[in-house]
Design a protein around this motif. Structure first.
Motif, mmCIF file in Angstrom:
data_model
loop_
_atom_site.group_PDB
_atom_site.id
_atom_site.type_symbol
_atom_site.label_atom_id
_atom_site.label_comp_id
_atom_site.label_asym_id
_atom_site.label_seq_id
_atom_site.Cartn_x
_atom_site.Cartn_y
_atom_site.Cartn_z
ATOM 1 N N MET A 108 0.817 -1.205 0.000
ATOM 2 C CA MET A 108 0.000 0.000 0.000
ATOM 3 C C MET A 108 0.857 1.265 0.000
ATOM 4 O O MET A 108 0.341 2.347 0.123
ATOM 5 C CB MET A 108 -0.931 -0.002 1.207
ATOM 6 N N LYS A 109 2.144 1.101 -0.137
ATOM 7 C CA LYS A 109 3.050 2.236 -0.107
ATOM 8 C C LYS A 109 2.775 3.194 -1.271
ATOM 9 O O LYS A 109 2.677 4.403 -1.074
ATOM 10 C CB LYS A 109 4.492 1.735 -0.144
ATOM 11 N N ILE A 110 2.647 2.658 -2.482
ATOM 12 C CA ILE A 110 2.423 3.510 -3.652
ATOM 13 C C ILE A 110 1.029 4.119 -3.603
ATOM 14 O O ILE A 110 0.853 5.308 -3.876
ATOM 15 C CB ILE A 110 2.655 2.724 -4.960
ATOM 16 N N GLN A 111 0.036 3.322 -3.239
ATOM 17 C CA GLN A 111 -1.324 3.843 -3.145
ATOM 18 C C GLN A 111 -1.390 4.993 -2.142
ATOM 19 O O GLN A 111 -1.999 6.028 -2.415
ATOM 20 C CB GLN A 111 -2.302 2.745 -2.757
ATOM 21 N N ASN A 112 -0.745 4.841 -1.005
ATOM 22 C CA ASN A 112 -0.727 5.908 0.000
ATOM 23 C C ASN A 112 -0.047 7.163 -0.529
ATOM 24 O O ASN A 112 -0.497 8.282 -0.268
ATOM 25 C CB ASN A 112 -0.044 5.441 1.282
ATOM 26 N N ALA A 113 1.033 6.995 -1.273
ATOM 27 C CA ALA A 113 1.736 8.150 -1.855
ATOM 28 C C ALA A 113 0.839 8.876 -2.851
ATOM 29 O O ALA A 113 0.783 10.115 -2.867
ATOM 30 C CB ALA A 113 3.031 7.697 -2.525
ATOM 31 N N ILE A 114 0.123 8.114 -3.677
ATOM 32 C CA ILE A 114 -0.788 8.719 -4.651
ATOM 33 C C ILE A 114 -1.871 9.515 -3.926
ATOM 34 O O ILE A 114 -2.149 10.667 -4.269
ATOM 35 C CB ILE A 114 -1.407 7.629 -5.564
ATOM 36 N N GLU A 115 -2.482 8.915 -2.910
ATOM 37 C CA GLU A 115 -3.539 9.597 -2.161
ATOM 38 C C GLU A 115 -3.025 10.870 -1.505
ATOM 39 O O GLU A 115 -3.661 11.932 -1.598
ATOM 40 C CB GLU A 115 -4.114 8.654 -1.107
ATOM 41 N N THR A 116 -1.866 10.795 -0.871
ATOM 42 C CA THR A 116 -1.298 11.957 -0.181
ATOM 43 C C THR A 116 -0.982 13.072 -1.163
ATOM 44 O O THR A 116 -1.336 14.241 -0.935
ATOM 45 C CB THR A 116 -0.028 11.547 0.597
ATOM 46 N N LYS A 117 -0.322 12.745 -2.256
ATOM 47 C CA LYS A 117 0.065 13.770 -3.228
ATOM 48 C C LYS A 117 -1.143 14.437 -3.864
ATOM 49 O O LYS A 117 -1.159 15.658 -4.053
ATOM 50 C CB LYS A 117 0.971 13.166 -4.306
ATOM 51 N N LEU A 118 -2.160 13.655 -4.198
ATOM 52 C CA LEU A 118 -3.351 14.244 -4.814
ATOM 53 C C LEU A 118 -4.127 15.096 -3.811
ATOM 54 O O LEU A 118 -4.632 16.165 -4.170
ATOM 55 C CB LEU A 118 -4.234 13.159 -5.432
#
Length: 117
Positions: free
Chosen positions: A1-11
């Motif tokens: 979930m590392k990449i998914q979390n990064a996407i959510e945070t950045k957006l």
């Protein structure tokens, strides 16, 4: 979930989001288990008001450049202004089924099964 979390945070940081859904759809594709390679993003933001789809996509690609250069292989984008979201009936389109890709290649299928994707 590392990449998914990064996407959510950045957006979330980059847009005034009224709705943000990031779905990991990797399990629907020819990738090893627990991959983070295929995502569907639904984002509703007033910043999209009056913008053409191309400009909206470019804005997302700019924010997620690092992820797109790294492990993210596919990014389905459903981007709406609040008025468009209301008019849409607030339903996110379903992603198409994987057409098989490397699943049909016996060598690749064996590599994927071993987690070597």
């Amino acid at each position: 979930m590392k990449i998914q979390n990064a996407i959510e945070t950045k957006l979330n940081d980059a847009f005034d989001s009224r709705l943000l859904q990031v779905e990991n759809e990797s399990h629907k594709h020819s990738v090893p288990p627990n991959s983070e390679t295929h995502f569907k993003v639904t984002l509703v933001s007033p910043e999209f008001e009056g913008q053409m789809k191309v400009r909206r996509h470019q804005a997302i690609y700019k924010v997620l450049a690092e992820e797109l250069e790294g492990g993210v292989h596919a990014l389905a984008l459903h981007l709406y202004s609040p008025a468009e979201w209301e008019a849409s009936g607030q339903a996110v389109p379903e992603s198409p089924n994987c057409m098989g890709g490397s699943k049909k290649d016996p060598v690749m299928a064996a590599r994927i099964a071993r987690g070597e994707g």
